[in-house]
Scaffold this active site. Structure first.
Site, PDB file in Angstrom:
ATOM      1  N   LYS A  57       0.934  -1.274   0.129  1.00 31.01           N
ATOM      2  CA  LYS A  57       0.138  -0.013  -0.067  1.00 31.01           C
ATOM      3  C   LYS A  57       1.038   1.302  -0.059  1.00 31.01           C
ATOM      4  O   LYS A  57       0.629   1.966  -0.604  1.00 31.01           O
ATOM      5  CB  LYS A  57      -0.757  -0.047   1.155  1.00 31.01           C
ATOM      6  CG  LYS A  57      -1.973  -1.303   1.333  1.00 31.01           C
ATOM      7  CD  LYS A  57      -2.616  -1.365   2.360  1.00 31.01           C
ATOM      8  CE  LYS A  57      -3.818  -2.418   2.212  1.00 31.01           C
ATOM      9  NZ  LYS A  57      -4.522  -2.982   3.465  1.00 31.01           N
ATOM     10  N   GLN A 101      -4.455  -1.706   9.560  1.00 22.85           N
ATOM     11  CA  GLN A 101      -4.563  -3.017   9.059  1.00 22.85           C
ATOM     12  C   GLN A 101      -5.170  -4.220   9.805  1.00 22.85           C
ATOM     13  O   GLN A 101      -4.771  -4.088  10.881  1.00 22.85           O
ATOM     14  CB  GLN A 101      -2.932  -3.458   8.680  1.00 22.85           C
ATOM     15  CG  GLN A 101      -2.891  -4.720   7.861  1.00 22.85           C
ATOM     16  CD  GLN A 101      -3.477  -4.548   6.457  1.00 22.85           C
ATOM     17  OE1 GLN A 101      -3.499  -3.388   5.655  1.00 22.85           O
ATOM     18  NE2 GLN A 101      -4.023  -5.697   5.777  1.00 22.85           N
ATOM     19  N   ASP A 124     -10.966   2.726   4.370  1.00 23.25           N
ATOM     20  CA  ASP A 124     -11.395   1.631   4.136  1.00 23.25           C
ATOM     21  C   ASP A 124     -12.871   1.292   4.186  1.00 23.25           C
ATOM     22  O   ASP A 124     -13.289   0.208   3.613  1.00 23.25           O
ATOM     23  CB  ASP A 124     -11.070   0.789   5.755  1.00 23.25           C
ATOM     24  CG  ASP A 124      -9.626   0.014   5.470  1.00 23.25           C
ATOM     25  OD1 ASP A 124      -9.339  -0.476   4.459  1.00 23.25           O
ATOM     26  OD2 ASP A 124      -8.859  -0.072   6.555  1.00 23.25           O
TER      27      ASP A 124
HETATM   28  N1  GUN Z   1      -6.924  -6.900   5.820  1.00 19.90           N
HETATM   29  C1  GUN Z   1      -7.201  -7.376   4.661  1.00 19.90           C
HETATM   30  N2  GUN Z   1      -7.829  -6.611   3.835  1.00 19.90           N
HETATM   31  C2  GUN Z   1      -7.813  -5.443   4.447  1.00 19.90           C
HETATM   32  C3  GUN Z   1      -8.477  -4.189   4.103  1.00 19.90           C
HETATM   33  O1  GUN Z   1      -8.824  -3.791   3.005  1.00 19.90           O
HETATM   34  N3  GUN Z   1      -8.195  -3.125   4.859  1.00 19.90           N
HETATM   35  C4  GUN Z   1      -7.513  -3.293   6.124  1.00 19.90           C
HETATM   36  N4  GUN Z   1      -7.443  -2.355   6.810  1.00 19.90           N
HETATM   37  N5  GUN Z   1      -7.108  -4.630   6.609  1.00 19.90           N
HETATM   38  C5  GUN Z   1      -7.412  -5.342   5.798  1.00 19.90           C
END
Ligand code: GUN
Length: 297
Positions: A57, A101, A124
Site C-alpha cells: 500500500k 491493517q 477502508d
Molecule cells: N485486511 C485485509 N484486507 C484489508 C483491508 O482492505 N483493509 C484493512 N485495513 N485491513 C485488511
C-alpha cells in the site's frame, strides 16, 4: 494440463488502468492546489501477510504521487496507544486517509478503533457512518476497497450483472456483507445469495450461480463440481499454504480450486493477480476522494 489463462480476468492490467487515472488526477490537483493526498497506514504487530500488504500500500502511494506514512506499533501495544495514534492522525492536515491493517492483536477492540477514526478519513469504509451511507445507496463517498474492486473488475471486463444470480461465499464485514449491497444495488441489479459457514449444502446454491464471489478464507474451497458451465468466478481468497518446493516455504492459493473450476468458468480471476491489486487501487481512489473533499467541501 490445459491452459485456461485466456479466461483470466486480468486484475493486474485493470488495476494499472485505474491507478493511471488516479495518478493523473493526483498530478492535476497538485498543479492546481500545491497539495497532494496523504495516507497513513497503521500496523500493529508483525503478522507476515499484513506486513506485505502494508508495504504494498505504501509503495503504491509513492508510485501514484500520494504522500504516505507507515506507523508500526509493537504486537503488545495497548488500545490507548493505538487510539492516541489515531487521534494524532485525525488532526493531521497532511493525512486524508487512515487505515489500520486488519486483523489487530486480541487486546485491541477493533470496532472501537474503527469508531475512533474520523469518518472523513475512513478510506477502508469500515466506519458505521460510511457503511450506512453505502447501504442506503449513496456511492458518492467511500466504498469498501475489495468489493468496489470486484465491481470494477466486472464492469471493466464487460460482465453483465443485471438479472444475474450472484452467490457470495462469506459474510464478513470487510467483503461478503458490502459485496451484497453493491451487487444488488440499482444499476448492478444482481439477485444475491449469501452463503456462510453454517449454510447447508453450499453446492446447491453455487451450482445455480451465474457469478460466484468466493471470500470464505478456506484454501481451494470451491471445487469444479460446485459450479455450472459458463459461470464467472471471482476469487477474493489469499491463503498461504505450505509448499516445501518453493523458496519461501509457502505458496498463495485462493478460495477457488483454479485447475478444476477454470475449465467450466467463462471468466475467472487468478490468485495472485486478480482481486488483490484491485483492492489497493480502490484504496488509492478512496484516498483521492478524501483529499477532494477537503478541497471541494
Ligand atoms: N485486511 C485485509 N484486507 C484489508 C483491508 O482492505 N483493509 C484493512 N485495513 N485491513 C485488511
Amino acid at each position: 494440463m490445459m491452459d485456461f489463462t485466456m479466461k483470466n480476468i486480468d486484475g493486474k492490467a485493470i488495476s494499472e488502468a485505474v491507478n493511471k487515472e488516479t495518478a493523473a488526477e493526483v498530478e492535476a490537483l497538485k498543479q492546481k492546489t500545491g497539495k497532494v493526498p496523504g495516507l497513513a497506514v497503521v500496523l500493529v504487530g508483525d503478522n507476515p501477510a499484513s506486513k506485505v500488504y502494508v508495504g504494498s500500500k505504501v509503495r503504491k502511494c509513492g508510485e501514484l504521487g500520494i504522500y504516505s506514512e507507515k506507523i508500526i506499533l509493537p504486537a503488545d501495544a495497548s488500545q490507548d496507544e493505538l487510539l492516541d495514534v489515531i487521534k494524532r492522525l485525525n488532526n493531521d492536515p497532511a493525512i486524508h486517509g487512515i487505515l489500520v491493517q486488519s486483523p489487530v492483536p486480541k487486546q485491541i477492540d477493533e470496532a472501537a478503533v474503527v469508531d475512533a477514526i474520523d469518518p472523513d478519513k475512513d478510506v477502508d469504509c469500515f466506519h458505521a457512518r460510511n457503511v450506512g451511507r453505502m447501504m442506503l445507496g449513496d456511492f458518492s463517498g467511500f466504498l469498501p476497497c475489495t468489493p468496489w474492486g470486484v465491481m470494477q473488475l466486472l464492469e471493466r471486463s464487460g460482465i453483465e450483472t443485471k438479472g444475474k444470480h450472484a452467490v457470495i461465499l462469506g459474510r464478513s464485514n470487510i467483503v461478503g456483507k458490502p459485496m451484497t449491497a453493491l451487487l444488488s444495488a440499482k444499476g448492478a441489479d444482481a439477485t444475491v445469495t449469501v452463503c456462510h459457514s453454517r449454510t447447508q449444502d453450499i453446492a446447491s446454491y453455487t451450482r445455480s450461480a451465474d457469478i460466484i464471489v468466493a471470500a470464505i478464507g478456506k484454501p481451494e474451497f470451491l471445487r469444479g463440481d460446485m459450479v455450472k458451465e459458463g459461470a464467472v468466478i471471482i476469487d477474493v481468497g489469499i491463503n498461504r499454504v505450505e509448499d516445501p518446493s518453493s523458496e519461501k516455504g509457502y505458496k498463495l492459493v485462493g478460495d477457488v480450486a483454479y485447475d478444476e473450476v477454470a475449465p467450466k468458468a467463462s471468466r475467472i480471476t487468478p490468485v495472485p493477480g486478480g482481486v488483490g491489486p484491485m483492492t489497493i487501487a480502490m484504496l488509492m481512489k478512496n484516498t483521492l476522494r478524501a483529499f477532494l473533499k477537503t478541497i471541494n467541501g
